[in-house]
Design an enzyme around this catalytic site. Sequence first.
Site, mmCIF file in Angstrom:
data_model
loop_
_atom_site.group_PDB
_atom_site.id
_atom_site.type_symbol
_atom_site.label_atom_id
_atom_site.label_comp_id
_atom_site.label_asym_id
_atom_site.label_seq_id
_atom_site.Cartn_x
_atom_site.Cartn_y
_atom_site.Cartn_z
ATOM 1 N N ASN A 1 0.838 -1.202 0.000
ATOM 2 C CA ASN A 1 0.000 0.000 0.000
ATOM 3 C C ASN A 1 0.874 1.253 0.000
ATOM 4 O O ASN A 1 1.951 1.283 0.600
ATOM 5 C CB ASN A 1 -0.993 0.002 1.168
ATOM 6 C CG ASN A 1 -0.365 -0.270 2.518
ATOM 7 O OD1 ASN A 1 0.653 -0.963 2.620
ATOM 8 N ND2 ASN A 1 -0.959 0.260 3.569
ATOM 9 N N GLU B 1 -2.984 -4.492 -3.157
ATOM 10 C CA GLU B 1 -3.480 -5.300 -4.275
ATOM 11 C C GLU B 1 -3.404 -4.504 -5.575
ATOM 12 O O GLU B 1 -3.093 -5.044 -6.635
ATOM 13 C CB GLU B 1 -4.936 -5.723 -4.020
ATOM 14 C CG GLU B 1 -5.127 -6.633 -2.811
ATOM 15 C CD GLU B 1 -5.378 -5.877 -1.518
ATOM 16 O OE1 GLU B 1 -4.861 -4.752 -1.360
ATOM 17 O OE2 GLU B 1 -6.086 -6.416 -0.658
ATOM 18 N N CYS C 1 -10.263 -4.779 0.214
ATOM 19 C CA CYS C 1 -11.358 -3.805 0.264
ATOM 20 C C CYS C 1 -12.258 -3.984 -0.972
ATOM 21 O O CYS C 1 -11.894 -4.685 -1.930
ATOM 22 C CB CYS C 1 -10.793 -2.383 0.320
ATOM 23 S SG CYS C 1 -10.236 -1.756 -1.280
HETATM 24 N N1 THU Z 1 -5.199 -1.614 2.557
HETATM 25 C C1 THU Z 1 -4.632 -2.412 1.601
HETATM 26 O O1 THU Z 1 -3.517 -2.141 1.128
HETATM 27 N N2 THU Z 1 -5.322 -3.493 1.202
HETATM 28 C C2 THU Z 1 -6.519 -3.885 1.707
HETATM 29 O O2 THU Z 1 -7.060 -4.888 1.256
HETATM 30 C C3 THU Z 1 -7.150 -3.131 2.772
HETATM 31 C C4 THU Z 1 -6.498 -1.849 3.126
HETATM 32 C C5 THU Z 1 -4.449 -0.423 3.014
HETATM 33 C C6 THU Z 1 -4.981 0.888 2.560
HETATM 34 C C7 THU Z 1 -4.391 1.811 3.602
HETATM 35 O O3 THU Z 1 -3.083 2.185 3.192
HETATM 36 C C8 THU Z 1 -4.295 0.955 4.845
HETATM 37 O O4 THU Z 1 -4.448 -0.387 4.408
HETATM 38 C C9 THU Z 1 -5.320 1.265 5.915
HETATM 39 O O5 THU Z 1 -6.608 1.230 5.398
#
Ligand code: THU
Length: 130
Positions: free
Chosen positions: A41, A54, A85
């Site tokens: 992320n 993802e 998400c």
């Molecule tokens: N996040 C992801 O990278 N993937 C997910 O499936 C859920 C959330 C990240 C987004 C953000 O940087 C952090 O998790 C907190 O929401």
Amino acid sequence: MSRDLFEAARTAMARCHAPYSKFPVGAAIRDADGRIHAGANIEVISFPEGWCAETTAISHMIMAGGHRIREVAVVAEKLELCPPCGGCRQRLAEFADADTLVHLCDAEGVRQTMRMDELLPFAFETEVIG
Ligand code: THU
């Protein structure tokens, strides 16, 4: 799932840019040719502009010339199991099949495996567009 996909997701997680949420996430995709594409992320101080692990992994697959997702692993440092998400489910579904496996991992390895159509049932699909 072989161990290499999980290891790739975990390695990618360490490269996250998550100074605001402090919630590192890593994802790894095995494409139809067996190649692995990973991502973390990446957050931005204007919060809505950040994106998920993802999404980074999908971008790497496409830029490497990959087209289809065979399986996916997702790992989050602070959650035993990190379900993608809603937006990432739709993005993964774009390149996956109904029976593509998504492995939700903890620090040790796979905790739960789900099919794409379990993660995103009743997905938006139409032949009218494109
Ligand atoms: N996040 C992801 O990278 N993937 C997910 O499936 C859920 C959330 C990240 C987004 C953000 O940087 C952090 O998790 C907190 O929401």
